[in-house]
Motif scaffolding. Structure first.
Motif, PDB file in Angstrom:
ATOM      1  N   ARG A 117       0.845  -1.193   0.000  1.00 51.73           N
ATOM      2  CA  ARG A 117       0.000   0.000   0.000  1.00 51.73           C
ATOM      3  C   ARG A 117       0.877   1.237   0.000  1.00 51.73           C
ATOM      4  N   ALA A 118       0.309   2.341  -0.443  1.00 52.93           N
ATOM      5  CA  ALA A 118       1.036   3.599  -0.508  1.00 52.93           C
ATOM      6  C   ALA A 118       0.773   4.431   0.736  1.00 52.93           C
ATOM      7  N   HIS A 119       1.793   5.153   1.151  1.00 54.75           N
ATOM      8  CA  HIS A 119       1.692   6.042   2.310  1.00 54.75           C
ATOM      9  C   HIS A 119       2.244   7.409   1.905  1.00 54.75           C
ATOM     10  N   LEU A 120       1.451   8.453   2.098  1.00 54.34           N
ATOM     11  CA  LEU A 120       1.878   9.806   1.748  1.00 54.34           C
ATOM     12  C   LEU A 120       2.700  10.374   2.902  1.00 54.34           C
ATOM     13  N   THR A 121       4.013  10.229   2.798  1.00 54.82           N
ATOM     14  CA  THR A 121       4.892  10.718   3.847  1.00 54.82           C
ATOM     15  C   THR A 121       4.939  12.244   3.830  1.00 54.82           C
ATOM     16  N   SER A 122       5.474  12.817   4.912  1.00 54.06           N
ATOM     17  CA  SER A 122       5.589  14.278   4.985  1.00 54.06           C
ATOM     18  C   SER A 122       6.514  14.799   3.890  1.00 54.06           C
ATOM     19  N   GLU A 123       7.578  14.030   3.565  1.00 62.91           N
ATOM     20  CA  GLU A 123       8.492  14.449   2.506  1.00 62.91           C
ATOM     21  C   GLU A 123       7.802  14.467   1.146  1.00 62.91           C
ATOM     22  N   LEU A 124       7.057  13.418   0.868  1.00 65.23           N
ATOM     23  CA  LEU A 124       6.344  13.360  -0.396  1.00 65.23           C
ATOM     24  C   LEU A 124       5.271  14.446  -0.465  1.00 65.23           C
ATOM     25  N   THR A 125       4.538  14.614   0.612  1.00 64.21           N
ATOM     26  CA  THR A 125       3.493  15.633   0.642  1.00 64.21           C
ATOM     27  C   THR A 125       4.066  17.027   0.402  1.00 64.21           C
ATOM     28  N   ALA A 126       5.205  17.314   1.022  1.00 68.73           N
ATOM     29  CA  ALA A 126       5.841  18.621   0.842  1.00 68.73           C
ATOM     30  C   ALA A 126       6.279  18.823  -0.603  1.00 68.73           C
ATOM     31  N   TRP A 127       6.809  17.755  -1.211  1.00 69.73           N
ATOM     32  CA  TRP A 127       7.261  17.844  -2.600  1.00 69.73           C
ATOM     33  C   TRP A 127       6.090  18.126  -3.532  1.00 69.73           C
ATOM     34  N   VAL A 128       4.974  17.413  -3.336  1.00 63.60           N
ATOM     35  CA  VAL A 128       3.797  17.634  -4.183  1.00 63.60           C
ATOM     36  C   VAL A 128       3.227  19.032  -3.943  1.00 63.60           C
ATOM     37  N   ASN A 129       3.162  19.458  -2.698  1.00 61.06           N
ATOM     38  CA  ASN A 129       2.647  20.792  -2.385  1.00 61.06           C
ATOM     39  C   ASN A 129       3.480  21.884  -3.062  1.00 61.06           C
ATOM     40  N   GLU A 130       4.782  21.690  -3.079  1.00 57.46           N
ATOM     41  CA  GLU A 130       5.650  22.691  -3.704  1.00 57.46           C
ATOM     42  C   GLU A 130       5.412  22.762  -5.212  1.00 57.46           C
ATOM     43  N   PHE A 131       5.140  21.616  -5.833  1.00 58.33           N
ATOM     44  CA  PHE A 131       4.901  21.596  -7.276  1.00 58.33           C
ATOM     45  C   PHE A 131       3.525  22.155  -7.638  1.00 58.33           C
ATOM     46  N   GLN A 132       2.524  21.927  -6.810  1.00 62.74           N
ATOM     47  CA  GLN A 132       1.157  22.402  -7.032  1.00 62.74           C
ATOM     48  C   GLN A 132       0.572  21.882  -8.355  1.00 62.74           C
ATOM     49  N   PRO A 133       0.373  20.569  -8.462  1.00 61.33           N
ATOM     50  CA  PRO A 133      -0.142  20.009  -9.721  1.00 61.33           C
ATOM     51  C   PRO A 133      -1.598  20.381  -9.972  1.00 61.33           C
ATOM     52  N   THR A 134      -1.957  20.440 -11.239  1.00 67.67           N
ATOM     53  CA  THR A 134      -3.353  20.656 -11.629  1.00 67.67           C
ATOM     54  C   THR A 134      -3.916  19.456 -12.383  1.00 67.67           C
ATOM     55  N   LEU A 135      -3.060  18.459 -12.685  1.00 71.03           N
ATOM     56  CA  LEU A 135      -3.492  17.237 -13.360  1.00 71.03           C
ATOM     57  C   LEU A 135      -2.577  16.107 -12.934  1.00 71.03           C
ATOM     58  N   LEU A 136      -3.152  14.930 -12.714  1.00 68.27           N
ATOM     59  CA  LEU A 136      -2.372  13.742 -12.388  1.00 68.27           C
ATOM     60  C   LEU A 136      -2.470  12.779 -13.568  1.00 68.27           C
ATOM     61  N   TYR A 137      -1.306  12.354 -14.062  1.00 65.40           N
ATOM     62  CA  TYR A 137      -1.239  11.420 -15.189  1.00 65.40           C
ATOM     63  C   TYR A 137      -0.394  10.236 -14.755  1.00 65.40           C
ATOM     64  N   GLY A 138      -0.888   9.010 -14.973  1.00 70.14           N
ATOM     65  CA  GLY A 138      -0.127   7.867 -14.500  1.00 70.14           C
ATOM     66  C   GLY A 138      -0.193   6.633 -15.364  1.00 70.14           C
TER      67      GLY A 138
END
Length: 436
Positions: A117-138
């Motif tokens: 399972r995936a866990h949104l760590t504080s490091e990952l959350t901070a990285w995503v927040n800094e980028f501020q995405p408007t679309l998720l592509y996977g």
């Protein structure tokens, strides 16, 4: 204008690179997109290519975790092989010697079915927040990727686009002790992800058709795109056979993809050479993937490393026959049946004739047969391969016909200027939507 491009968080097993199929496809599809509007969250040890994307975050065991109680014995149990999208492990238990430890026995019996399972760590959350995405592509390829993608889309309330590369849902978590539990879980969560997505892409038209029937949603086909103006100057214009007559394979060798069929081709070439025919097979793959062929001990089979991306066009065009193999066993056939490999458009635009050795119902073989860009051998066996090679060696007009037609199809259907325009338009339209 730059402000019209969404800020895309690209979530993939692979990163942007010029080595792996997924990495090459990703790089070519996004080449030219504003680099400051791309960020890649990935699980890939391959060195990144920064010409298209410059913002990367590699997942760790802090973000991707085994579920309890397996997490309690994580270190003793041993690492499962990490998969990038589209490279599932072979399933099923194998024979275990008397000296095998209980830990190894457990690993083999359970197979690939231990859920993560995936866990949104504080490091990952901070990285995503800094980028501020408007679309998720996977690219999706595992339960943990599905879980991570859904969590990210929900947490940041952004539209989601899903791109399917191989039919991994048909083979992943189908064996092992936990397969009957984890397999249905994976497929339920995948269906939920597709329901929540605002855009659904697949690697080729055949996959789009099957997935629409299977999941009930329309899919758009997008695969590797080529800069035609860069590739055409090196494309073959003379189909005179070389001495020796050189067959070539370029790319990864995956157990559930082409491993056994490439062995068939290697053995066929070794036998032709032993019969006095001046022919060689040259294989350009990572050393750990091609090592299994070294036991052939034939001077006609030469194993070389991956080619320099800058010289790949000349390498392909300077070959007499390119080989595109697919395994014939049932599991591999399920996995690859709907796929079109990244290398196919590059093979085609080279103008070199292509031998497709694969079950007749896989998408690549059907595409080659329908459009006439490849010589298809749909019967398994070294004799069938030897016969096809002899035919192609003896008929220069057939080689020219195949080479010219393959180039025509590549220019018409895999030109980056056309493919990327449609791909980018679909992404921009998706960014203005919200999930159902």
């Amino acid at each position: 204008m730059t402000q019209d491009y969404p800020r895309i968080l690209v979530v993939t097993g692979n990163n942007f690179n010029l080595v792996t199929g997924g990495g090459i496809t990703l790089t070519n599809l996004f080449r030219g997109w504003p680099a400051d509007r791309l960020a890649n969250l990935h699980d890939d040890a391959t060195p990144v290519d920064r010409t298209v994307c410059r913002n990367f975050y590699r997942l760790t065991e802090q973000e991707i975790r085994w579920v309890w109680p397996f997490s309690l014995v994580r270190r003793s149990y041993g690492h499962f092989k990490r998969r990038s999208a589209g490279t599932p492990e072979s399933a099923g238990a194998q024979g275990v010697s008397a000296g095998t430890s209980s830990i190894e026995l457990a690993r083999r019996v359970i197979g690939d079915s231990v859920p993560k399972r995936a866990h949104l760590t504080s490091e990952l959350t901070a990285w995503v927040n800094e980028f501020q995405p408007t679309l998720l592509y996977g690219f999706l390829g595992s339960l943990e990727q599905v879980d991570l993608t859904r969590q990210l889309a929900k947490r940041w309330a952004i539209p989601l686009v899903v791109h399917m590369m191989d039919d991994w849902p048909a083979v992943l978590h189908t064996g092992g002790l936990l397969g009957p539990v984890v397999g249905p879980m994976l497929r339920r969560e995948l269906k939920a992800t597709l329901r929540e997505a605002v855009g659904r892409f697949a690697i080729c038209e055949h996959m789009c058709e099957e997935y629409q029937q299977r999941y009930g949603y329309p899919f758009l086909p997008f695969q590797n795109a080529l800069d035609v103006e860069r590739w055409l100057p090196d494309s073959r214009t003379d189909w005179t056979a070389g001495t020796p007559f050189v067959l070539r394979y370029v790319g990864s060798i995956v157990p559930d993809g082409q491993r056994e069929s490439l062995r068939d081709i290697a053995r066929a070439v070794a036998r032709l050479s032993a019969d006095g025919i001046d022919v060689q097979l040259r294989i350009h793959s990572p050393a750990h993937e091609s090592a299994y062929l070294r036991d052939l001990s034939s001077p006609a089979v030469r194993i070389e490393g991956p080619p320099d991306p800058k010289s790949i066009a000349r390498l392909l065009a300077g070959t007499d026959l390119l080989v595109l193999p697919y395994n014939f066993d049932a599991r591999s056939a399920r996995y690859i049946r709907l796929s079109l490999p990244t290398k196919a458009p590059a093979y085609m635009i080279s103008g070199t004739p292509i031998l497709v050795y694969a079950p007749g119902d896989v998408a690549t073989a059907r595409y080659a047969t329908r459009e006439g860009w490849g010589h298809v051998v749909a019967t398994r066996g070294e004799e069938a391969v030897m016969s096809a090679v002899r035919t192609l060696m003896q008929q220069p007009s057939l080689r020219e016909q195949l080479g010219r037609r393959a180039r025509e199809v590549a220019v018409a259907r895999h030109d980056a200027s056309v493919v990327k325009a449609a791909f980018w338009t679909a992404l921009c339209e998706a960014s203005r939507q919200r999930g159902a």
